[in-house]
Write an enzyme that holds these catalytic residues in place. Structure first.
Site, mmCIF file in Angstrom:
data_model
loop_
_atom_site.group_PDB
_atom_site.id
_atom_site.type_symbol
_atom_site.label_atom_id
_atom_site.label_comp_id
_atom_site.label_asym_id
_atom_site.label_seq_id
_atom_site.Cartn_x
_atom_site.Cartn_y
_atom_site.Cartn_z
ATOM 1 N N SER A 1 0.821 -1.212 0.000
ATOM 2 C CA SER A 1 0.000 0.000 0.000
ATOM 3 C C SER A 1 0.859 1.268 0.000
ATOM 4 C CB SER A 1 -0.898 0.018 1.240
ATOM 5 O OG SER A 1 -1.551 1.264 1.327
ATOM 6 N N SER B 1 -0.536 4.134 0.749
ATOM 7 C CA SER B 1 -1.225 5.098 1.613
ATOM 8 C C SER B 1 -0.355 5.634 2.759
ATOM 9 C CB SER B 1 -2.517 4.481 2.160
ATOM 10 O OG SER B 1 -3.415 4.299 1.095
ATOM 11 N N LYS C 1 -13.425 -3.930 1.276
ATOM 12 C CA LYS C 1 -14.234 -2.737 0.966
ATOM 13 C C LYS C 1 -15.749 -2.976 1.045
ATOM 14 C CE LYS C 1 -11.155 0.068 -1.917
ATOM 15 N NZ LYS C 1 -11.066 0.779 -3.198
ATOM 16 N N ASP D 1 -13.151 7.288 -3.555
ATOM 17 C CA ASP D 1 -12.578 6.915 -4.856
ATOM 18 C C ASP D 1 -13.177 7.723 -6.007
ATOM 19 O OD1 ASP D 1 -10.794 4.980 -3.928
ATOM 20 O OD2 ASP D 1 -12.300 3.399 -3.977
ATOM 21 N N ALA E 1 -16.360 -3.846 -15.062
ATOM 22 C CA ALA E 1 -17.646 -3.673 -14.371
ATOM 23 C C ALA E 1 -17.533 -4.101 -12.911
ATOM 24 C CB ALA E 1 -18.727 -4.478 -15.093
ATOM 25 N N GLY E 2 -16.329 -4.021 -12.342
ATOM 26 C CA GLY E 2 -16.125 -4.401 -10.943
ATOM 27 C C GLY E 2 -16.298 -3.205 -10.015
ATOM 28 N N GLY E 3 -15.714 -3.301 -8.837
ATOM 29 C CA GLY E 3 -15.850 -2.256 -7.822
ATOM 30 C C GLY E 3 -15.276 -0.922 -8.292
ATOM 31 N N ILE F 1 -6.774 3.706 -14.839
ATOM 32 C CA ILE F 1 -6.677 3.901 -13.387
ATOM 33 C C ILE F 1 -5.629 2.976 -12.771
ATOM 34 C CG2 ILE F 1 -9.070 4.729 -13.291
ATOM 35 C CD1 ILE F 1 -9.691 2.265 -11.552
ATOM 36 N N TYR G 1 -1.990 2.175 -11.902
ATOM 37 C CA TYR G 1 -0.846 3.090 -11.759
ATOM 38 C C TYR G 1 0.485 2.351 -11.586
ATOM 39 C CZ TYR G 1 -1.738 2.181 -6.830
ATOM 40 O OH TYR G 1 -1.955 1.558 -5.632
#
Ligand code: ATR
Length: 272
Positions: free
Chosen positions: A16, A18, A67, A104, A130-132, A217, A219
Site C-alpha cells: 500500500s 497510503s 471494501k 474513490d 464492471a467491478g468495484g 486507473i 498506476y
C-alpha cells in the site's frame, strides 16, 4: 493536543502507498499524528476493527479485500458509499460510532479534471470493466452529468447489471468495442489488465478518435501499455497515480482537519 492515529487495513497490505501519502501530509502540515499499514485478514475483520476503535484510532482506510465486508460493521454509511457499494474510508466519531465513506469517485473526477481541459462529461464515454473500481468511476461520471456511458466488460452480465444501476449507461460485450470507440471522447480502463503481473490489455485503438482522452486507473506501471499506445498515436492521456493521491485527500481532512494538496514532492515519493 493528543496524537491522532489513523491506518490502512487490508490483506495483504505491505504494497500500500497510503502510509507514504498520509505521512507526507502529516509532516508537511506539522500535525502530531501517525498513519500505518495494518494487515487484517477477513476472519479477524470484526474483532480487529473493534480493537482499532478501542485503541483510539480516529479512522482508517479500507482496501482489498474488505471494501464490501466492512459495510455491515458501520453505524452510518454515506450516500456515495452506499451507491458505489464499497467503503474505502472509515471515520471514528467522538462517540465511538463508525461512519463509512467512499472517496474513490472524488479522486477519479478531480484527477481527471485537473489533468484535462478537454474533458466534457456530455460526450460519449467508454468504461472498460464492471467491478468495484468501475462502479466508483461510473458513479463519479454520472454525478458530473454524463449521459452516455458505455460499460464494456468480459462478462456481459456484470456490465448489464452495473448499467441497470445507473441511468445514462449501457452494458456491452468486449466484441463491440471497435464500434463503440468510433465516437468516444473518453476511454477509461478500470480492469486489472495491464497492471504489473497481470495480462496485457490488448485492444485495438484504431477506431478511437485521436482527440479522445485515454485514462488508465492502473498506476503500476505508471505508463501502462494502453497509455503508451494512446500517447503514441497522439491521444491525450491521464495516468492512474492522480486518482490514488486525490482519493486520499478527503480522508486526511476528515481525520486530521486539513484538506491537503497533491504536490510534486508527494508524486516523487510515491513513484520512488
Ligand atoms: P475491482 O474492484 O478492482 O474493480 P473486480 O471487482 O474483481 O475488481 O473487477 C475486475 C474487473 O477486471 C472486472 O471487470 C473483470 O472482468 P469480469 O467481470 O469479466 O471478471 C476485469 N478483468 C479481470 N481480469 C480480466 C481478463 N483477463 N480479461 C478481461 N477482463 C478482466
Amino acid at each position: 493536543m493528543s496524537m491522532k492515529k489513523a491506518a490502512v487495513i487490508g490483506w495483504p497490505i505491505r504494497h500500500s502507498k497510503s502510509p507514504i501519502i498520509h505521512n507526507h501530509w502529516l509532516e508537511k502540515h506539522r500535525i502530531q499524528g501517525s498513519y500505518e499499514a495494518i494487515a487484517i485478514s477477513s476472519e479477524d475483520l470484526k474483532a480487529q476493527v473493534r480493537a482499532l476503535v478501542e485503541a483510539g484510532y480516529c479512522g482508517f482506510n479500507v482496501t482489498a479485500p474488505h471494501k464490501q465486508a466492512i459495510i455491515p460493521l458501520m453505524d452510518f454509511v454515506r450516500a456515495e458509499a452506499e451507491r458505489i457499494g464499497a467503503v474505502n474510508t472509515v471515520v471514528v466519531n467522538p462517540d465511538g460510532t463508525l461512519e463509512g465513506r467512499n472517496t474513490d469517485s472524488f479522486g477519479f473526477i478531480i484527477n481527471l479534471k485537473e489533468n484535462s481541459k478537454i474533458f466534457d462529461s456530455k460526450k460519449p464515454i467508454v468504461v472498460l470493466g464492471a467491478g468495484g473500481a468501475a462502479r466508483a468511476v461510473v458513479y463519479a461520471l454520472q454525478k458530473d452529468g454524463a449521459t452516455d456511458i458505455r460499460i464494456v466488460n468480459r462478462t456481459l452480465a456484470r456490465a448489464k447489471e452495473l448499467a441497470a444501476m445507473f441511468g445514462g449507461t449501457s452494458g456491452h460485450p468486449w466484441e463491440l468495442l471497435p464500434d463503440l470507440l468510433k465516437d468516444t471522447a473518453l476511454l477509461v480502463n478500470t480492469t486489472s489488465l495491464g497492471m504489473t503481473g497481470q495480462p496485457a490489455l490488448d485492444i485495438d485503438l484504431n477506431p478511437l478518435p485521436k482527440t479522445a482522452l485515454v485514462h488508465d486507473i492502473v498506476y503500476h506501471p505508471l505508463k501502462t501499455g494502453l497509455l503508451q499506445t494512446a500517447a503514441g498515436r497522439g491521444n491525450p492521456i491521464v495516468t492512474g497515480l492522480g486518482m490514488l493521491l486525490h482519493q486520499a485527500r478527503p480522508a486526511f481532512q476528515a481525520w486530521f482537519g486539513v484538506m491537503p494538496d497533491v504536490d510534486a514532492d508527494l508524486m516523487k515519493k510515491v513513484l520512488a
